[in-house]
Design a protein around this motif. Structure first.
Motif, PDB file in Angstrom:
ATOM      1  N   ILE A 123      34.421  33.946  43.103  1.00 11.20           N
ATOM      2  CA  ILE A 123      33.725  35.253  43.235  1.00 11.20           C
ATOM      3  C   ILE A 123      34.796  36.194  44.205  1.00 11.20           C
ATOM      4  CG2 ILE A 123      32.102  36.372  44.661  1.00 11.20           C
ATOM      5  CD1 ILE A 123      30.215  34.149  43.631  1.00 11.20           C
ATOM      6  N   LYS A 124      35.289  35.492  45.455  1.00 12.09           N
ATOM      7  CA  LYS A 124      36.049  36.138  46.309  1.00 12.09           C
ATOM      8  C   LYS A 124      37.612  36.209  45.430  1.00 12.09           C
ATOM      9  CE  LYS A 124      36.682  34.302  50.408  1.00 12.09           C
ATOM     10  NZ  LYS A 124      37.097  33.195  51.704  1.00 12.09           N
ATOM     11  N   TRP A 129      40.969  40.818  43.662  1.00 13.09           N
ATOM     12  CA  TRP A 129      41.735  40.982  42.271  1.00 13.09           C
ATOM     13  C   TRP A 129      41.280  42.482  41.786  1.00 13.09           C
ATOM     14  CZ3 TRP A 129      39.922  42.234  37.558  1.00 13.09           C
ATOM     15  CH2 TRP A 129      40.781  42.576  36.543  1.00 13.09           C
ATOM     16  N   GLY A 130      39.863  42.635  41.992  1.00 11.80           N
ATOM     17  CA  GLY A 130      39.380  44.079  41.488  1.00 11.80           C
ATOM     18  C   GLY A 130      39.963  45.133  42.467  1.00 11.80           C
ATOM     19  N   TYR A 131      40.018  44.879  43.568  1.00 11.86           N
ATOM     20  CA  TYR A 131      40.415  45.818  44.516  1.00 11.86           C
ATOM     21  C   TYR A 131      42.077  46.292  44.556  1.00 11.86           C
ATOM     22  CZ  TYR A 131      35.725  45.266  46.659  1.00 11.86           C
ATOM     23  OH  TYR A 131      34.501  45.049  46.662  1.00 11.86           O
ATOM     24  N   ALA A 141      32.819  46.554  44.034  1.00 20.48           N
ATOM     25  CA  ALA A 141      32.954  45.658  43.147  1.00 20.48           C
ATOM     26  C   ALA A 141      31.551  44.907  42.556  1.00 20.48           C
ATOM     27  CB  ALA A 141      33.945  44.527  43.224  1.00 20.48           C
ATOM     28  N   THR A 142      31.449  44.839  41.386  1.00 28.91           N
ATOM     29  CA  THR A 142      30.106  44.324  40.800  1.00 28.91           C
ATOM     30  C   THR A 142      30.526  43.010  39.929  1.00 28.91           C
ATOM     31  OG1 THR A 142      30.124  45.796  38.860  1.00 28.91           O
ATOM     32  CG2 THR A 142      28.921  46.661  40.738  1.00 28.91           C
ATOM     33  N   ILE A 143      29.703  42.153  39.904  1.00 26.66           N
ATOM     34  CA  ILE A 143      29.840  40.938  38.924  1.00 26.66           C
ATOM     35  C   ILE A 143      28.702  40.724  37.917  1.00 26.66           C
ATOM     36  CG2 ILE A 143      30.369  38.303  38.732  1.00 26.66           C
ATOM     37  CD1 ILE A 143      31.951  38.628  41.283  1.00 26.66           C
ATOM     38  N   THR A 287      46.022  35.024  49.570  1.00 23.73           N
ATOM     39  CA  THR A 287      47.307  34.712  50.503  1.00 23.73           C
ATOM     40  C   THR A 287      46.833  33.653  51.490  1.00 23.73           C
ATOM     41  OG1 THR A 287      46.962  36.639  51.410  1.00 23.73           O
ATOM     42  CG2 THR A 287      48.500  36.404  49.241  1.00 23.73           C
ATOM     43  N   PRO A 288      48.095  33.103  52.138  1.00 20.07           N
ATOM     44  CA  PRO A 288      47.744  32.220  53.301  1.00 20.07           C
ATOM     45  C   PRO A 288      46.695  33.093  54.582  1.00 20.07           C
ATOM     46  CG  PRO A 288      49.655  32.111  52.740  1.00 20.07           C
ATOM     47  CD  PRO A 288      49.310  33.081  51.712  1.00 20.07           C
ATOM     48  N   GLY A 289      45.624  32.281  54.759  1.00 19.70           N
ATOM     49  CA  GLY A 289      44.849  33.096  55.954  1.00 19.70           C
ATOM     50  C   GLY A 289      43.602  33.521  55.297  1.00 19.70           C
ATOM     51  N   THR A 290      43.785  34.140  53.578  1.00 20.82           N
ATOM     52  CA  THR A 290      42.574  34.576  53.391  1.00 20.82           C
ATOM     53  C   THR A 290      41.438  33.842  52.622  1.00 20.82           C
ATOM     54  OG1 THR A 290      43.700  34.811  51.243  1.00 20.82           O
ATOM     55  CG2 THR A 290      44.113  36.725  52.705  1.00 20.82           C
TER      56      THR A 290
END
Length: 410
Positions: A123-124, A129-131, A141-143, A287-290
């Motif tokens: 989900i994250k 990716w969507g943004y 964003a919607t899923i 990426t690192p930290g996210t």
């Protein structure tokens, strides 16, 4: 393996009140030992396992190769955290990607621990990716998801559950999800728009009662995602790794997802192991930290998962699930024809059976089978799931189905 091969063990003292939180209502049996498809309680009574830990035990209890891998790794290294690398992490990612590459773009592997963590990770990744790639406006964003889904029990995931027991009392709920009827391709297409970053589905709904979607449904989901530039995410935590007679259930529909979530059987019933596998441009946004996990991809988990991959690479378990699955569904159909069951459905070595309410509930049938030394679990009132280890002997499966027939005739 037979029920007589497991040595009895002395059980715990039940004389004191337990401090265990009451968030489960288990069947009244306390298990202390297991081997293959058989378990034993503290009194030495043997039980046939027709649940297999909701597919976490696809290879049975204490599979020798998996146990050996765990023992060997326990003598070397169990945890480093992701602050450091270890010698099995890249090997695990490469081997899992190679196993799945025929079925999806397996560019990257992101290891986690539990199935719910894998879904949260997907989900994250889809939202980010969507943004950053698709260009969806911030926080819009919607899923799209299906009703009667089961993807875990975190607060975000239960926000789009339609199961009152899982959802009620845990609000406020996470926004950004659109729920449509499972199996309805037109409703799914109508819910997708320019804000949709992903469609998240189970190829077969396990917790809902082993619900197999109509032919063409997953292909229609793939097509609408392609049309709108959205991701197709398939949750194969229960359906994957041999259960349906193929490595992934989506193979049977000829559909390639963008991301797949795995868990349960990936840890061989020994340690929690999960992963998100898929497109590099999607998982690469983390990426690192996210995003991260202290235990995700730990050495012990990787050692066991590598042994699981060894088992799956031969295709033996997938073939066994197909063959024994055909036998299972044939015998269940006979019980439906006889009027002992309202219905049965499933795929591979996985079935949901519906009990006539005039006979009783799914829980009542589970208890009746427990009395006959067969372990199953009910869901949604009148349904019972059957999902034995893929290693079960045909004679043992038949014995369990004989007990089911006898319990229904009762």
């Amino acid at each position: 393996m037979t029920m007589t091969d497991i040595a009895p063990t002395t059980g715990p003292d039940d004389a004191h009140a337990s401090h265990l939180a009451h968030n489960y209502h288990p069947l009244p049996v306390r298990l202390v030992a297991g081997e293959g498809a058989w378990l034993r309680d503290a009194d030495g009574t043997a039980y046939l396992d027709l649940l297999a830990g909701y597919s976490a035990l696809n290879f049975g209890h204490r599979h020798p190769r998996l146990i050996a891998a765990a023992h060997a790794q326990l003598d070397r290294l169990t945890l480093t955290s992701r602050a450091f690398d270890h010698d099995l992490l890249d090997v695990f990612a490469d081997r899992l990607a190679a196993l799945l590459a025929p079925h999806l773009p397996a560019d990257l592997v992101l290891p986690m621990n539990t199935g719910a963590e894998a879904v949260e990770t997907a989900i994250k990744a889809a939202r980010r990716w969507g943004y950053t790639v698709k260009g969806v406006p911030a926080d819009a964003a919607t899923i799209v998801v299906a009703d009667n889904n089961f993807h875990g029990r975190t607060t975000t995931i239960v926000s789009f559950s339609t199961d009152p027991d899982a959802r009620e009392g845990f609000g406020p709920y996470t926004p950004g999800f659109r729920v449509v009827p499972y199996g309805d391709a037109d409703a799914l297409a109508a819910a997708v728009d320019e804000t949709t970053v992903a469609v998240l589905l189970e190829p077969v709904q396990g917790e809902a009662g082993v619900i197999v979607p109509p032919a063409g449904y997953l292909a229609a989901a793939r097509a609408v995602c392609d049309q709108h530039g959205a991701l197709l995410i398939l949750d194969e935590i229960q359906s994957g790794l041999g259960r349906t007679g193929s490595t992934l259930a989506c193979e049977r529909a000829g559909v390639r997802p963008d991301l797949v979530t795995l868990g349960k059987a990936l840890g061989g019933g020994i340690v929690p192991v999960s992963a998100v596998v898929g497109r590099g441009d999607v998982l690469g946004v983390l990426t690192p930290g996210t995003h991260g996990s202290t235990f995700g991809g730990n050495p012990l988990a990787c050692a066991v998962a590598l042994a699981v991959i060894d088992e799956l690479e031969t295709g033996e378990h997938q073939a066994r699930a197909r063959d024994l699955g055909d036998h299972l569904h044939g015998r269940l159909a006979e019980l439906v024809d006889e009027g002992l069951l309202v219905g049965s459905r499933g795929v591979g070595l996985w079935a949901g059976i519906d009990v006539d309410p005039a006979w009783g509930t799914g829980r009542a049938l589970s208890e009746a089978l427990l009395a006959r030394r067969v372990l199953v679990k009910d869901t949604h009132g009148s349904t019972v799931r059957i999902a034995p280890p893929l290693t079960i002997e045909k004679a043992d499966l038949d014995w369990g189905l004989d007990q089911l027939a006898a319990a229904l005739r009762g």
